[in-house]
Design an enzyme around this catalytic site. Sequence first.
Site, PDB file in Angstrom:
ATOM      1  N   GLU A 234     -56.797  16.343 -59.639  1.00  0.00           N
ATOM      2  CA  GLU A 234     -55.533  16.006 -58.980  1.00  0.00           C
ATOM      3  C   GLU A 234     -54.683  17.276 -58.895  1.00  0.00           C
ATOM      4  OE1 GLU A 234     -53.499  12.804 -60.909  1.00  0.00           O
ATOM      5  OE2 GLU A 234     -55.117  11.374 -60.542  1.00  0.00           O
TER       6      GLU A 234
ATOM      7  N   ARG B 111     -57.454   6.329 -64.265  1.00  0.00           N
ATOM      8  CA  ARG B 111     -57.685   7.765 -64.278  1.00  0.00           C
ATOM      9  C   ARG B 111     -58.870   8.071 -63.367  1.00  0.00           C
ATOM     10  NH1 ARG B 111     -53.368   7.705 -66.262  1.00  0.00           N
ATOM     11  NH2 ARG B 111     -52.607   8.783 -68.145  1.00  0.00           N
TER      12      ARG B 111
ATOM     13  N   GLY C 276     -55.294  -4.626 -70.421  1.00  0.00           N
ATOM     14  CA  GLY C 276     -54.099  -4.318 -71.185  1.00  0.00           C
ATOM     15  C   GLY C 276     -52.876  -4.830 -70.452  1.00  0.00           C
TER      16      GLY C 276
ATOM     17  N   ARG D  44     -62.572  -4.748 -73.429  1.00  0.00           N
ATOM     18  CA  ARG D  44     -63.360  -4.145 -74.498  1.00  0.00           C
ATOM     19  C   ARG D  44     -63.524  -5.092 -75.686  1.00  0.00           C
ATOM     20  NH1 ARG D  44     -62.161   1.686 -77.500  1.00  0.00           N
ATOM     21  NH2 ARG D  44     -63.568   1.352 -79.255  1.00  0.00           N
TER      22      ARG D  44
ATOM     23  N   HIS E  71     -51.090   9.617 -56.892  1.00  0.00           N
ATOM     24  CA  HIS E  71     -50.772   9.175 -58.257  1.00  0.00           C
ATOM     25  C   HIS E  71     -49.319   8.694 -58.345  1.00  0.00           C
ATOM     26  CE1 HIS E  71     -52.120   9.755 -62.699  1.00  0.00           C
ATOM     27  NE2 HIS E  71     -51.395   8.653 -62.556  1.00  0.00           N
ATOM     28  N   ILE E  72     -48.981   7.737 -57.493  1.00  0.00           N
ATOM     29  CA  ILE E  72     -47.603   7.230 -57.436  1.00  0.00           C
ATOM     30  C   ILE E  72     -47.520   5.725 -57.659  1.00  0.00           C
ATOM     31  CG2 ILE E  72     -46.759   9.070 -55.930  1.00  0.00           C
ATOM     32  CD1 ILE E  72     -47.057   7.008 -53.587  1.00  0.00           C
TER      33      ILE E  72
END
Length: 317
Positions: A259, A230, A150, A172, A278-279
């Site tokens: 998390e 994720r 993407g 995909r 998660h930065i």
Amino acid sequence: MPTRKRPVIVNHLGAEFGRLAAAHPSQPLVIDDFAAAEPWRICPDAEILVTKALPDWSRTPLDHPFPDTLKWVQVVSTGVETYPPALMRGRLVTCGRGLNALPIAEFVFAAMLRVERKLEETRARTEADWRAQHTIGHLHGRTLGLVGYGSIGQAIARRALAFDMRVLVNRRTPWSGGDGLTACADPAEVFAGSDHVVIAAPFTPETQGMVGAELLSAAKPGLHLINISRGGLVDQNALLDALESGRIGHATLDVTTPEPLPDGHALYRQQNVFISPHISWCGGTGDADFRTRFLANLDAYLSGEPLREVVDPSRGY
């Protein structure tokens, strides 16, 4: 022609965003709910909801009814798995797809250069460090694999080509490659041929746990795995086994399950694992870009025109 009623917007994003929305020429009624301890409790007159991946969305009662007046939900995040399915059904949902692609791409290159150039190991702190011998790697000529293509994958690929890297891509939708990229039929082909692999696929029921023992066993020995999507896409127990066996040489994890990762977790103890909280999305212009996108979408919504980055419920993103 009758005048359109003022739209009612519920705002979960803060006072600055509320003032921005209220200043729109349509003069919307903005209802600020910054704390949103129970974000599912939405004003029954709300037509538009602007929200983000609040942890408390996970506590939404399964039978909670959302107001029929709610026609459009704009979320900041790219993924929508955080939100209750009932919120996503029967109404227009738009997301923040692509807003943080550039800072995430830069994070990926920081991670790869950290591993290849050995920035920590080669830091000189004493005179003796100047005489130490080091084996330094490189990115030019290496192969980068992308699982997912993407906006984030595309931003990474452009930079990889500038570094003279070979790029393998699995996506995909059917695709034949081109522009210096090589299409791969499945993720296993990407893992087998790459020195570094970035997981940039969306999190859906189909992709949950996709990076498991079988896929990791197909990896080129010493592979550097980077997950910026994720945590749920990776089976962390299988990853630990692959790290301990040496099949996976390094892992950079900006996302984990859960998390935050709890104290004492085995991944913290792995010397060849770099975990960031998660930065990867930080450091860009995403907030300003989101505001611009929302205002453009609001104009389109009010005039009956197509909106940008509409979520396809059948695909989950």
